[in-house]
Write a protein that holds these residues in place. Sequence first.
Motif, PDB file in Angstrom:
ATOM      1  N   PHE A   1       0.811  -1.404   0.085  1.00  0.00           N
ATOM      2  CA  PHE A   1       0.212   0.014   0.122  1.00  0.00           C
ATOM      3  C   PHE A   1       0.912   1.297  -0.105  1.00  0.00           C
ATOM      4  CE2 PHE A   1      -2.262   3.446   2.332  1.00  0.00           C
ATOM      5  CZ  PHE A   1      -3.384   3.465   1.613  1.00  0.00           C
TER       6      PHE A   1
ATOM      7  N   MET B   1       2.473   1.958  -3.467  1.00  0.00           N
ATOM      8  CA  MET B   1       1.421   2.503  -4.380  1.00  0.00           C
ATOM      9  C   MET B   1       1.349   4.034  -4.225  1.00  0.00           C
ATOM     10  SD  MET B   1      -1.623  -0.329  -4.538  1.00  0.00           S
ATOM     11  CE  MET B   1      -1.163  -1.976  -4.866  1.00  0.00           C
ATOM     12  N   PHE B   2       1.112   4.171  -2.785  1.00  0.00           N
ATOM     13  CA  PHE B   2       0.824   5.612  -2.446  1.00  0.00           C
ATOM     14  C   PHE B   2       2.060   6.436  -2.722  1.00  0.00           C
ATOM     15  CE2 PHE B   2       1.205   8.824   0.986  1.00  0.00           C
ATOM     16  CZ  PHE B   2      -0.107   9.441   0.738  1.00  0.00           C
TER      17      PHE B   2
ATOM     18  N   LYS C   1       4.406   5.790  -4.991  1.00  0.00           N
ATOM     19  CA  LYS C   1       4.537   5.885  -6.512  1.00  0.00           C
ATOM     20  C   LYS C   1       3.668   6.969  -7.025  1.00  0.00           C
ATOM     21  CE  LYS C   1       5.414   2.749 -10.155  1.00  0.00           C
ATOM     22  NZ  LYS C   1       5.088   1.211 -10.746  1.00  0.00           N
ATOM     23  N   LYS C   2       2.550   7.072  -6.351  1.00  0.00           N
ATOM     24  CA  LYS C   2       1.636   8.249  -7.059  1.00  0.00           C
ATOM     25  C   LYS C   2       1.963   9.611  -6.622  1.00  0.00           C
ATOM     26  CE  LYS C   2      -2.588   9.840  -8.826  1.00  0.00           C
ATOM     27  NZ  LYS C   2      -2.724   9.627  -9.900  1.00  0.00           N
TER      28      LYS C   2
END
Lengths: 273, 196
Positions: free
Chosen positions: B91, B94-95, B97-98
Amino acid sequence: MSINWLQVVFALLALGALGAVFGFVLDVAEKKFAVEQDERVAQVRAACAGANCGACGYPGCDGFAEAVVKGEAPVNGCSAGGAKTAQAIAEIMGGDAGVTEPKVARVICQGECGVAKERYNYDGYHSCQMAAQMVGGPKMCSYSCVGLGDCADVCKFDAIRIENGIAVIDPDRCTACGMCEKTCPRHAIRLMPRDASVIVRCQNSDTGRIAREACMKACIACKRCEKTCQYDAIHVENGFAKIDTDKCTRCGECAKNCPCSCITVEGAASEVA
Amino acid sequence: MRITDIGSFFLFMVNCVLVNNFIFSRFLGCCPFLGVSSKVQTATGMGLAVTFVMGLASFFTYFVNLLLVALGLEYLQTIAFILVIAALVQFVEMFMKKSMPSLYSALGIYLPLITTNCAVLAVTLLNVENSYNLFESVCNGVFGALGFMLAIVLMAGIRERLETSDIPKAFKGFPSSLITAGLMSIAFMGFQGMVK
């Protein structure tokens, strides 16, 4: 001892439920935090040589592909792939490949067994890096190819082998990725233009007598090549001869006149691209 | 060590950050400690990521543990906690990377490696072992991670200085880093016994 099957089912259900919950949350998060990646990255990645050799200066082919798309790396940055790859990447990026001078790695040493005098019989760990640190290395000449094959180990293209105590490069297989050049503790491998067929194969900068004592094929800085050359292309600097590849016409006169035969002419026509 | 009032809270904090420092006293999480400590900036990023993961992991594993105890499946702690940590790290990845692509690329392989960072698993297991309540668990996780961050940032500062200093060739790079780590560990030994 009997197995409590209820416990097993409980365990399976509990872990399965946990996994399912996390999976669901991650799936939602994946959609929410999705990053659109440039499709060209994948295309450039596919066009690369794919050896992950790191010659481009980026961490692997993936890093290079990303840098190319960002515009940080040149389209002809993949030296292992050569001109074809550069062309392919240039097409993806919609630009011109530019001129890439084909290069090849050359061993700047001819100190084979019997030619170069041995300092001692090395019987240690099989590594040039290690041997080169031991009292100046196993050969008398401290500029020579150590001959234990660190370069052959790093070569991803199987282009280097050790023959008679010295590294030999197969120019047809060499992609000029430059890994051997970086690895050699003596800097006895250099990337050179592929068409530079006349090469001074020695970099011993000791004075003539000492160099000669260490190796039969050492450059003794006699300057005979300098006098022979009609094109002002070869000069003795720091105790050994250097060829200016732009001025050199590949006539090979210097090689004929070298008393120590430390200048060689690569004759094979296939090598001259 | 329990948290009963504000005084014991600070004592708890000192205990987690300095006395029982994850790296220098427990020798947990040494991989990112050496791997990501070459620049202060990335070390800080790593520290924050670990703090985030450890805090959340402590929080979630508390409930997971309650569930496991209720079902009488305490022996599944390790594998269940690993599952929680792995999901959290995924998680966070992903967070990041964004929202923090620069930090994401700076951390590189070390970010997914938090999954197998023994310090994170250790903190969750220690919470259970010491039967901490929810608040204590989260405090243990966050402060433990802050101790980790302190260690890695200090190390990065020293390594940045080492980079430019004139040291013998044989000691350049990892040898000097490992010696530094050892010396820092000795320094942290001075905190031993400070909190009873």
